[in-house]
Design a protein around this motif. Structure first.
Motif, PDB file in Angstrom:
ATOM      1  N   ALA A  97      39.586   3.803 -58.141  1.00 38.83           N
ATOM      2  CA  ALA A  97      39.476   4.734 -57.020  1.00 38.83           C
ATOM      3  C   ALA A  97      38.026   4.838 -56.552  1.00 38.83           C
ATOM      4  O   ALA A  97      37.752   4.921 -55.343  1.00 38.83           O
ATOM      5  CB  ALA A  97      40.003   6.113 -57.424  1.00 38.83           C
ATOM      6  N   HIS A 125      45.533   0.505 -54.100  1.00 42.40           N
ATOM      7  CA  HIS A 125      44.390   0.370 -53.199  1.00 42.40           C
ATOM      8  C   HIS A 125      44.490  -0.963 -52.466  1.00 42.40           C
ATOM      9  O   HIS A 125      43.718  -1.891 -52.717  1.00 42.40           O
ATOM     10  CB  HIS A 125      43.077   0.449 -53.990  1.00 42.40           C
ATOM     11  N   GLU A 183      35.797   9.761 -59.258  1.00 42.27           N
ATOM     12  CA  GLU A 183      35.730   8.642 -58.322  1.00 42.27           C
ATOM     13  C   GLU A 183      34.536   8.761 -57.373  1.00 42.27           C
ATOM     14  O   GLU A 183      33.951   7.748 -56.979  1.00 42.27           O
ATOM     15  CB  GLU A 183      37.021   8.517 -57.521  1.00 42.27           C
TER      16      GLU A 183
END
Length: 342
Positions: free
Chosen positions: A23, A53, A308
């Motif tokens: 992330a 992602h 993150e």
């Protein structure tokens, strides 16, 4: 991909696990356009994580590493497994020239030992130093050494000052950073022989791109009086941990105060913009990323507990150092200093 825009990321390092690392990398890709990544770790786990992602896959290459370095592992043990661990392979990618920098949230001692053994120190550098950005009233400041060298001599402190100033010019966009030595007083006669001797050397370095400001005491670190603070690793690590603990203490006191009564809760709502600004300024994730200066390659240590945002901050720092060619800057400044001192 070209190595100049590529960052090797130890995807398995850190306390929060692979999901947070990916992330953070994804956030960094969005924030720092043109940066690409070598994701090092368990290939199957990384590829499964990349499903969350989709935009990251096109900017990444997965490099398999069958093992990881644990947080409790001794550096001497980790070095023997450098060729099979995600941390060791990430550093080796920098050595090979496949990546311009490496980022890891793993074991600090192991990362330092592996980096020094694999990349070696730059010509003219006796010891590498660990440098980080700390918040102050004005802007961030660079502090080094933060634990890589418990004992230092005069030469080490001078080298740290030159490297720290070069780093501040890159990380803080300063033309001539203000540099000071951490000491027990501001008077010239205060401190140990090595600190006074280092000060004398730095006062004579009039042609370097830094402004030497003498000594600074611990209670002035957060005032914004200087841009670079230089000390041995023993003092620096204590100062860093004290500052981090103080920031947590202030945050905990505010939480307790604002939850103590109905009136204080109403007061919190009124003052929320100010408290949010304070929280953001003290949040270590917004200042994340310590750099091993003085090596033939760039390695950034992300905090093990970084979220993150913190991971993305550390990656962004690495990308900025690559863009500004920090290693070349340090080498040139050292050569100029040695020529001036001759």
């Amino acid at each position: 991909m070209t190595s100049g825009s590529r960052i090797a990321v130890d995807a398995m390092g850190g306390d929060e696990g692979l999901a947070v690392m990916l992330a953070g990398v994804a956030r960094a890709r969005r924030r720092y356009e043109g940066t690409e990544f070598l994701l090092v770790g368990d290939e199957d786990a990384i590829r499964a994580g990349l499903d969350n992602h989709p935009g990251l896959s096109a900017a990444s290459e997965v490099v398999h590493a069958p093992e990881i370095v644990s947080s409790e592992e001794k550096p001497s043990q980790a070095i023997r497994r450098a060729k099979t661990t995600s941390m060791g392979i990430a550093i080796d990618l920098v050595k090979q020239g496949r990546a311009a920098a490496a980022v890891s949230s793993g074991n600090t001692g192991a990362l330092m030992a592996m980096s020094k053994l694999s990349l070696r120190t730059m010509a003219g550098i006796d010891r590498p130093a660990l440098a980080a950005l700390l918040p102050s009233l004005e802007t961030d400041l660079v502090m080094l050494d933060l634990g890589a060298n418990a004992e230092c001599d005069m030469r080490n402190l001078v080298e740290f000052a030159v490297m720290g100033a070069a780093y501040a010019r890159t990380a803080l966009d300063l033309e001539k950073p203000r540099v000071a030595l951490l000491n027990i007083g501001s008077e010239e006669q205060k401190g140990t022989d090595k600190v006074r001797d280092a000060a004398a050397k730095l006062r004579g370095a009039v042609h370097l791109p830094l402004a030497f400001k003498g000594y600074i005491e611990g209670d002035r670190l957060s005032r914004g009086d200087v841009d670079v603070v230089v000390c041995d690793g023993f003092s620096g690590n204590i100062a860093l941990k004290t500052a981090e603990g103080t920031a947590r203490f202030v945050g905990d006191l505010l939480k307790r105060a604002f939850s103590s009564s109905l009136r204080s809760k109403v007061g919190f709502l009124i003052s929320r913009p100010a408290t949010e600004l304070l929280r953001s300024h003290l949040d270590p994730n917004n200042h994340n990323g310590a750099v091993f200066l003085g090596l033939n390659g760039l390695v950034v240590k992300s905090h093990g507990g970084a979220n993150e945002v913190g991971v993305a901050t550390a990656i962004g720092l690495a990308a900025k150092m690559v863009r500004d060619d920090l290693t070349r800057r340090i080498s040139e400044d050292l050569q100029n200093f040695e020529a001036e001192a001759a």
